[in-house]
Motif scaffolding. Structure first.
Motif, PDB file in Angstrom:
ATOM      1  N   VAL A   9       0.748  -1.381   0.010  1.00 41.98           N
ATOM      2  CA  VAL A   9      -0.335  -0.132   0.030  1.00 41.98           C
ATOM      3  C   VAL A   9       0.513   0.850   0.166  1.00 41.98           C
ATOM      4  O   VAL A   9       1.938   1.587   0.538  1.00 41.98           O
ATOM      5  CB  VAL A   9      -0.807   0.521   1.398  1.00 41.98           C
ATOM      6  CG1 VAL A   9      -2.101   0.970   1.096  1.00 41.98           C
ATOM      7  CG2 VAL A   9      -1.865  -0.981   1.258  1.00 41.98           C
ATOM      8  N   VAL A  10       0.543   1.953  -1.113  1.00 40.42           N
ATOM      9  CA  VAL A  10       1.208   3.549  -1.065  1.00 40.42           C
ATOM     10  C   VAL A  10       0.207   4.259  -0.530  1.00 40.42           C
ATOM     11  O   VAL A  10      -0.741   5.026  -2.108  1.00 40.42           O
ATOM     12  CB  VAL A  10       2.055   3.320  -2.027  1.00 40.42           C
ATOM     13  CG1 VAL A  10       3.221   4.844  -2.386  1.00 40.42           C
ATOM     14  CG2 VAL A  10       3.855   2.379  -2.646  1.00 40.42           C
ATOM     15  N   ASP A  11       0.506   5.343  -0.110  1.00 43.02           N
ATOM     16  CA  ASP A  11      -0.260   6.288   0.314  1.00 43.02           C
ATOM     17  C   ASP A  11       0.523   7.159   1.024  1.00 43.02           C
ATOM     18  O   ASP A  11       1.329   7.200   2.271  1.00 43.02           O
ATOM     19  CB  ASP A  11      -1.800   6.124   0.410  1.00 43.02           C
ATOM     20  CG  ASP A  11      -2.462   6.786   0.842  1.00 43.02           C
ATOM     21  OD1 ASP A  11      -1.879   8.656   1.041  1.00 43.02           O
ATOM     22  OD2 ASP A  11      -3.383   6.270   0.297  1.00 43.02           O
ATOM     23  N   ASP A  55      -2.173   5.449  -3.863  1.00 51.36           N
ATOM     24  CA  ASP A  55      -2.747   6.730  -3.996  1.00 51.36           C
ATOM     25  C   ASP A  55      -2.230   7.328  -4.766  1.00 51.36           C
ATOM     26  O   ASP A  55      -1.113   7.169  -5.795  1.00 51.36           O
ATOM     27  CB  ASP A  55      -2.924   7.357  -2.844  1.00 51.36           C
ATOM     28  CG  ASP A  55      -3.242   8.914  -2.442  1.00 51.36           C
ATOM     29  OD1 ASP A  55      -4.459   8.940  -3.818  1.00 51.36           O
ATOM     30  OD2 ASP A  55      -3.397  10.294  -2.088  1.00 51.36           O
ATOM     31  N   ILE A  56      -3.015   8.475  -5.859  1.00 51.19           N
ATOM     32  CA  ILE A  56      -3.310   8.765  -7.053  1.00 51.19           C
ATOM     33  C   ILE A  56      -2.506   9.905  -6.690  1.00 51.19           C
ATOM     34  O   ILE A  56      -1.647  10.041  -7.311  1.00 51.19           O
ATOM     35  CB  ILE A  56      -4.369   8.785  -7.803  1.00 51.19           C
ATOM     36  CG1 ILE A  56      -4.877   7.901  -8.494  1.00 51.19           C
ATOM     37  CG2 ILE A  56      -3.744   9.439  -9.003  1.00 51.19           C
ATOM     38  CD1 ILE A  56      -5.893   7.885  -9.406  1.00 51.19           C
ATOM     39  N   GLN A  57      -3.122  10.857  -6.005  1.00 49.91           N
ATOM     40  CA  GLN A  57      -2.688  11.567  -5.862  1.00 49.91           C
ATOM     41  C   GLN A  57      -1.870  12.211  -4.435  1.00 49.91           C
ATOM     42  O   GLN A  57      -1.777  11.371  -3.697  1.00 49.91           O
ATOM     43  CB  GLN A  57      -3.744  12.887  -5.529  1.00 49.91           C
ATOM     44  CG  GLN A  57      -4.251  13.528  -6.439  1.00 49.91           C
ATOM     45  CD  GLN A  57      -3.675  13.927  -7.453  1.00 49.91           C
ATOM     46  OE1 GLN A  57      -2.996  15.241  -7.645  1.00 49.91           O
ATOM     47  NE2 GLN A  57      -3.967  14.041  -9.139  1.00 49.91           N
ATOM     48  N   PRO A  59       2.368  14.365  -2.391  1.00 49.19           N
ATOM     49  CA  PRO A  59       3.379  15.088  -2.964  1.00 49.19           C
ATOM     50  C   PRO A  59       4.660  14.305  -3.062  1.00 49.19           C
ATOM     51  O   PRO A  59       4.924  12.991  -3.328  1.00 49.19           O
ATOM     52  CB  PRO A  59       3.645  15.428  -1.297  1.00 49.19           C
ATOM     53  CG  PRO A  59       2.782  14.628  -0.726  1.00 49.19           C
ATOM     54  CD  PRO A  59       2.211  13.932  -1.448  1.00 49.19           C
ATOM     55  N   GLY A  60       5.884  14.981  -4.443  1.00 44.54           N
ATOM     56  CA  GLY A  60       6.346  14.511  -5.139  1.00 44.54           C
ATOM     57  C   GLY A  60       5.981  13.728  -6.554  1.00 44.54           C
ATOM     58  O   GLY A  60       5.554  14.197  -7.010  1.00 44.54           O
ATOM     59  N   MET A  61       6.592  12.748  -5.989  1.00 48.15           N
ATOM     60  CA  MET A  61       6.030  11.968  -7.632  1.00 48.15           C
ATOM     61  C   MET A  61       4.200  10.937  -7.845  1.00 48.15           C
ATOM     62  O   MET A  61       4.318  10.683  -5.909  1.00 48.15           O
ATOM     63  CB  MET A  61       7.018  10.424  -7.551  1.00 48.15           C
ATOM     64  CG  MET A  61       6.680   9.069  -8.547  1.00 48.15           C
ATOM     65  SD  MET A  61       7.796   7.760  -8.936  1.00 48.15           S
ATOM     66  CE  MET A  61       8.595   8.353 -10.134  1.00 48.15           C
ATOM     67  N   CYS A  62       3.556  10.896  -8.171  1.00 58.46           N
ATOM     68  CA  CYS A  62       1.687  11.017  -7.689  1.00 58.46           C
ATOM     69  C   CYS A  62       2.574   8.907  -8.115  1.00 58.46           C
ATOM     70  O   CYS A  62       2.948   8.740  -8.977  1.00 58.46           O
ATOM     71  CB  CYS A  62       1.117  11.018  -8.575  1.00 58.46           C
ATOM     72  SG  CYS A  62       0.913  11.173 -10.493  1.00 58.46           S
ATOM     73  N   GLY A  63       1.468   8.715  -7.902  1.00 57.60           N
ATOM     74  CA  GLY A  63       0.654   7.052  -8.337  1.00 57.60           C
ATOM     75  C   GLY A  63       1.166   6.523  -9.352  1.00 57.60           C
ATOM     76  O   GLY A  63       1.386   5.993  -9.978  1.00 57.60           O
TER      77      GLY A  63
END
Length: 126
Positions: A9-11, A55-57, A59-63
């Motif tokens: 999970v990346v958020d 997540d799509i949005q 900071p830095g690099m979006c999903g």
């Protein structure tokens, strides 16, 4: 020996990471959480992940950029995007596999779990 599928999970929202970690572990999955796309890409996560929730949005690099970076590395992880923004899902070039699904926050956890189970069944892991 049976290997438990790994869901990454990346958020950037810690509450989302904690709640998804708890939910997915309660269903028997191994869960790895990352607070940014960079953290995921710089880890061993891409090589170990059976299903990715991002997540799509962020900071830095979006999903979306992270997903394209994985494709550029020839890493194709079944991916579910979650987003707090309404509207149309992002479009990808024909060279990039389409994500498995999109879920708007707050999302239906039963629908998310059903999608994960379907992905893992297709991969022979469930």
């Amino acid at each position: 020996m049976f290997n438990t599928p790994i869901i990454s999970v990346v958020d950037d929202d810690e509450c989302i990471l904690i709640s998804l970690d708890s939910l997915l572990r309660s269903y028997g999955y191994t869960v790895k959480t990352y607070n940014s796309a960079y953290a995921f890409l710089q880890s061993s996560g891409p090589e170990q992940t059976d299903c990715l929730i991002s997540d799509i949005q962020m900071p830095g690099m979006c999903g979306v950029k992270m997903y394209e970076a994985l494709a550029a590395r020839n890493i194709h992880i079944p991916t579910l995007f979650i987003t707090g923004k309404s509207g149309m899902p992002p479009k990808f070039s024909d060279k990039v596999r389409q994500p498995e699904g999109y879920f708007a926050k707050p999302f239906n956890t039963n629908a998310l779990l059903a999608c994960i189970e379907a992905i893992l069944k297709r991969r022979g892991q469930c």
